[in-house]
Design an enzyme around this catalytic site. Structure first.
Site, PDB file in Angstrom:
ATOM      1  N   SER A  97      -3.161  35.445  15.133  1.00 57.36           N
ATOM      2  CA  SER A  97      -2.896  36.903  14.722  1.00 57.36           C
ATOM      3  C   SER A  97      -1.549  37.165  15.159  1.00 57.36           C
ATOM      4  O   SER A  97      -1.508  38.536  15.149  1.00 57.36           O
ATOM      5  CB  SER A  97      -4.239  37.444  16.212  1.00 57.36           C
ATOM      6  N   LYS A 100      -0.356  38.613  12.164  1.00 52.55           N
ATOM      7  CA  LYS A 100      -0.694  40.175  12.062  1.00 52.55           C
ATOM      8  C   LYS A 100       0.513  41.337  12.651  1.00 52.55           C
ATOM      9  O   LYS A 100       0.903  42.321  11.353  1.00 52.55           O
ATOM     10  CB  LYS A 100      -1.619  40.818  12.733  1.00 52.55           C
ATOM     11  N   SER A 155      -6.323  43.149  18.830  1.00 53.52           N
ATOM     12  CA  SER A 155      -6.543  42.449  17.625  1.00 53.52           C
ATOM     13  C   SER A 155      -7.333  42.707  16.774  1.00 53.52           C
ATOM     14  O   SER A 155      -7.728  41.683  16.350  1.00 53.52           O
ATOM     15  CB  SER A 155      -6.036  40.925  18.015  1.00 53.52           C
TER      16      SER A 155
END
Length: 403
Positions: A97, A100, A155
């Site tokens: 993640s 991101k 997340s």
């Protein structure tokens, strides 16, 4: 908000400065662990393309933490872009993640935070099994701000997929993320899914993740979301038509702390991640005095609880203690700058001399509060103007609670 930062001024690298370079063994020493490639990208300097640990210590410099297990890591000065030390900085690994950050840096400027969207079930189609979720509900309305809080704090892959749908869909968003990565000279990165979930061929590197964090932190909303510890998130509408909210907490444990881990002094984000293939990943930014450092750690051994945060904290401590006592081994290049392309070459000098030869040693590369003075054409100039920075990245602890 902290006072404006003064430019961190490291002593110019000495061409003869000692350079410590570990061999290309895997960090754990286990035979079944993967090894880094013998040659990797040289964006930012040829020394960064070598396997093993790269650091150039001057007299009186502290030694690096002795028990680092991460497959890849990098410590850089967020102001100047100088890479103070690295380990397999360009090793292409699953990012989890932390990807991101690139998603937010790409999409966040395109969607007004007050815009509302009624979520369709199709918006969240295609999420990977076991995805992290913030709790977005089909049929409910959310503001863009709500959704970004879900991305940064929890997340939430559900929030990512809804924002991607608002951006024109997942394929378009993936294309734009890859294009933005190329614009940032993040050439190790290949995006397959915007949420960072494990997919074949989806890779990034500690170097690239640091570029994403550095670029994202130029944006005020990005900085605020990354530094938010807790927030209220809209829940589902009840039978009586009343919609309650529930509190969410940031999963960045250097920001919020947890059992066995304390918040890191001066931390201001940025993003953590964890998947089966990636292990644990983390990019953090922290300030001490007038110094702001970026550290990215990828895939440490999983045997130590909160190991990715502990190794990040150790590297931050080292970086602050090493202020002025190391020669840079490379550079975080600026978007649109000719250095990115030039750094692809297979230089022989490496480290400080290589950076100086590429024009890195004396030029800032888009860090905090430095205007870039590169004039190699209108497009380059526009890109650098767009990368003008805010001198106040870190957010004081007392201002992290929102709503």
């Amino acid at each position: 908000m902290l006072a404006g930062l003064a430019c961190a001024s490291l002593a110019l690298p000495l061409l003869g400065a000692p350079s410590a370079q570990a061999d290309d063994k895997n960090p754990s020493g286990k035979a079944n662990e993967p090894r880094p490639p013998a040659q990797m990208s040289t964006v930012g300097g040829s020394q960064l393309g070598r396997p093993g640990t790269q650091v150039s210590l001057k007299a009186g410099a502290p030694k690096l933490p002795p028990k680092l297990t991460a497959r890849s890591w990098i410590v850089s000065d967020a102001e100047s872009g100088d890479v103070l030390a690295s380990h397999n900085a360009h090793w292409r690994l699953p990012p989890a993640s932390t990807l991101k950050m690139l998603f937010a840096d790409t999409v966040l400027p395109k969607l007004p935070k007050t815009r509302t969207h009624k979520v369709l079930a199709s918006d969240m189609a295609g999420m990977g099994e076991g995805s992290s979720l913030v709790g977005v509900q089909a049929g409910e309305k959310y503001t863009v701000r709500d959704l970004w809080l879900g991305v940064f704090l929890r997340s939430g892959n559900d929030a990512v997929h809804v924002l991607a749908a608002m951006n024109g869909g997942k394929p378009r968003t993936v294309t734009e993320m890859n294009e933005h990565a190329r614009a940032l000279h993040a050439d190790d990165t290949q995006v397959v899914s915007p949420d960072g979930y494990d997919h074949k061929g989806q890779v990034s590197s500690a170097y690239d993740l640091s570029l994403f964090a550095r670029s994202g932190m130029q944006k005020e909303d990005f900085r605020k979301y990354a530094a938010t510890a807790t927030a209220d998130f809209p829940g589902a509408t009840g039978k009586k038509g009343k919609r309650e909210s529930f509190q969410i907490q940031n999963t960045n444990r250097l920001l919020t702390g947890d059992v066995g881990i304390d918040p890191y002094p001066g931390i201001a984000g940025v993003k953590n991640g964890s998947t089966t293939n990636a292990g644990n990943t983390f990019t953090g930014v922290a300030q001490r005095g007038n110094r702001v450092l970026l550290v990215t750690v990828m895939h440490p051994e999983a045997t130590v609880p909160h190991g990715v945060y502990k190794e990040t904290a150790e590297l931050l401590d080292w970086g602050f203690a090493a202020d002025g006592k190391v020669a840079p081994v490379g550079k975080l290049v600026a978007p649109g700058s000719p250095e990115g392309g030039a750094a692809h070459g297979k230089g022989q000098a490496g480290g400080a001399s290589d950076a100086k030869a590429a024009g890195h040693a004396d030029k800032p590369s888009g860090g905090i509060g430095v205007a870039l003075g590169i004039t190699a054409g209108a497009l380059v100039l526009l890109a650098l103007v767009a990368y003008a920075v805010h001198r106040r990245w870190p957010v004081p602890v007392g201002r992290r609670r929102r709503r």
